[in-house]
Design a protein around this motif. Structure first.
Motif, PDB file in Angstrom:
ATOM      1  N   ALA A  45       4.297  11.968   4.063  1.00  0.00           N
ATOM      2  CA  ALA A  45       4.091  11.919   2.618  1.00  0.00           C
ATOM      3  C   ALA A  45       4.435  13.255   1.962  1.00  0.00           C
ATOM      4  N   ASP A  46       5.714  13.612   2.010  1.00  0.00           N
ATOM      5  CA  ASP A  46       6.180  14.810   1.318  1.00  0.00           C
ATOM      6  C   ASP A  46       7.635  14.588   0.906  1.00  0.00           C
ATOM      7  N   PRO A  47       8.224  15.491   0.125  1.00  0.00           N
ATOM      8  CA  PRO A  47       9.602  15.272  -0.334  1.00  0.00           C
ATOM      9  C   PRO A  47      10.615  15.126   0.803  1.00  0.00           C
ATOM     10  N   GLN A  48      10.448  15.848   1.900  1.00  0.00           N
ATOM     11  CA  GLN A  48      11.380  15.731   3.017  1.00  0.00           C
ATOM     12  C   GLN A  48      11.282  14.351   3.663  1.00  0.00           C
ATOM     13  N   GLY A  49      10.094  13.845   3.796  1.00  0.00           N
ATOM     14  CA  GLY A  49       9.911  12.510   4.360  1.00  0.00           C
ATOM     15  C   GLY A  49      10.535  11.445   3.474  1.00  0.00           C
ATOM     16  N   GLY A  75       0.822  -1.198   0.000  1.00  0.00           N
ATOM     17  CA  GLY A  75       0.000   0.000   0.000  1.00  0.00           C
ATOM     18  C   GLY A  75       0.857   1.249   0.000  1.00  0.00           C
ATOM     19  N   PRO A  76       0.225   2.410   0.071  1.00  0.00           N
ATOM     20  CA  PRO A  76       0.988   3.662   0.054  1.00  0.00           C
ATOM     21  C   PRO A  76       1.784   3.847   1.350  1.00  0.00           C
ATOM     22  N   GLY A  77       2.703   4.791   1.302  1.00  0.00           N
ATOM     23  CA  GLY A  77       3.466   5.102   2.504  1.00  0.00           C
ATOM     24  C   GLY A  77       4.762   4.338   2.636  1.00  0.00           C
ATOM     25  N   HIS A  78       5.248   3.743   1.537  1.00  0.00           N
ATOM     26  CA  HIS A  78       6.514   3.003   1.548  1.00  0.00           C
ATOM     27  C   HIS A  78       7.325   3.368   0.316  1.00  0.00           C
ATOM     28  N   ILE A  79       8.623   3.262   0.458  1.00  0.00           N
ATOM     29  CA  ILE A  79       9.524   3.384  -0.682  1.00  0.00           C
ATOM     30  C   ILE A  79      10.536   2.247  -0.559  1.00  0.00           C
ATOM     31  N   ALA A  80      11.020   1.796  -1.693  1.00  0.00           N
ATOM     32  CA  ALA A  80      12.026   0.736  -1.671  1.00  0.00           C
ATOM     33  C   ALA A  80      13.344   1.310  -2.164  1.00  0.00           C
TER      34      ALA A  80
END
Length: 158
Positions: A119-123, A89-94
């Protein structure tokens, strides 16, 4: 030395199809990585977490401790963000971390999935930096140590 291969070059983990994490053989890469580990200095814990006050090695410190040895032994390091499995789901990056032996073309990689703190560029930037530090230290077997500013090397005079 062969890299384990599951099935036809892919395997399934919790319903997610994953690709293999290394080339068919990693013998030459392993030889070079042994030399890297022999020459690599521990990463210095050069920063303090402002929230919990613990010391940690920054990405810069981690890179400084391994970059020269990797280059000397012909290992190309790449780390790039890739989509996280959609099943999460959303809220993850690999983050894909890959070590490639320039002479033989042999490679080994890891995939790190990181939850996004916001959920922004800094995060996203924060999560990627965090993931890069931990993925690289894990792949290289790197340790970290406190910087005592040379105090341990000084002789006490009585």
């Amino acid at each position: 030395m062969l890299c384990p291969v599951w099935g036809q070059g892919v395997f399934t983990f919790q319903g997610v199809v994953m690709e293999t994490y290394c080339s068919e053989s990693i013998t030459e890469l392993a030889k070079a990585l042994l030399q890297v580990q022999n020459e690599m200095a521990p990463a210095t814990k050069d920063a303090v977490n402002p929230f919990i006050k613990n010391r940690y090695a920054t990405l810069n410190s981690v890179m400084e401790s391994c970059r020269s040895a990797l280059i000397t032994h012909g290992i190309w390091l790449t780390q790039l963000p890739v989509p996280a499995p959609i099943e999460l789901g959303p809220g993850h990056i690999a983050l894909m971390t890959k070590l490639t032996h320039a002479e033989s073309g042999q490679w080994q990689s890891s995939l790190t999935v990181i939850p996004l703190p916001k959920a922004d560029p800094q995060g996203m930037g924060s999560a990627i930096t965090y993931g890069r530090r931990y993925a690289l230290t894990a792949m290289l077997g790197m340790i970290t140590e406190d910087d005592d500013d040379g105090e341990a090397a000084k002789l006490s005079v009585k």
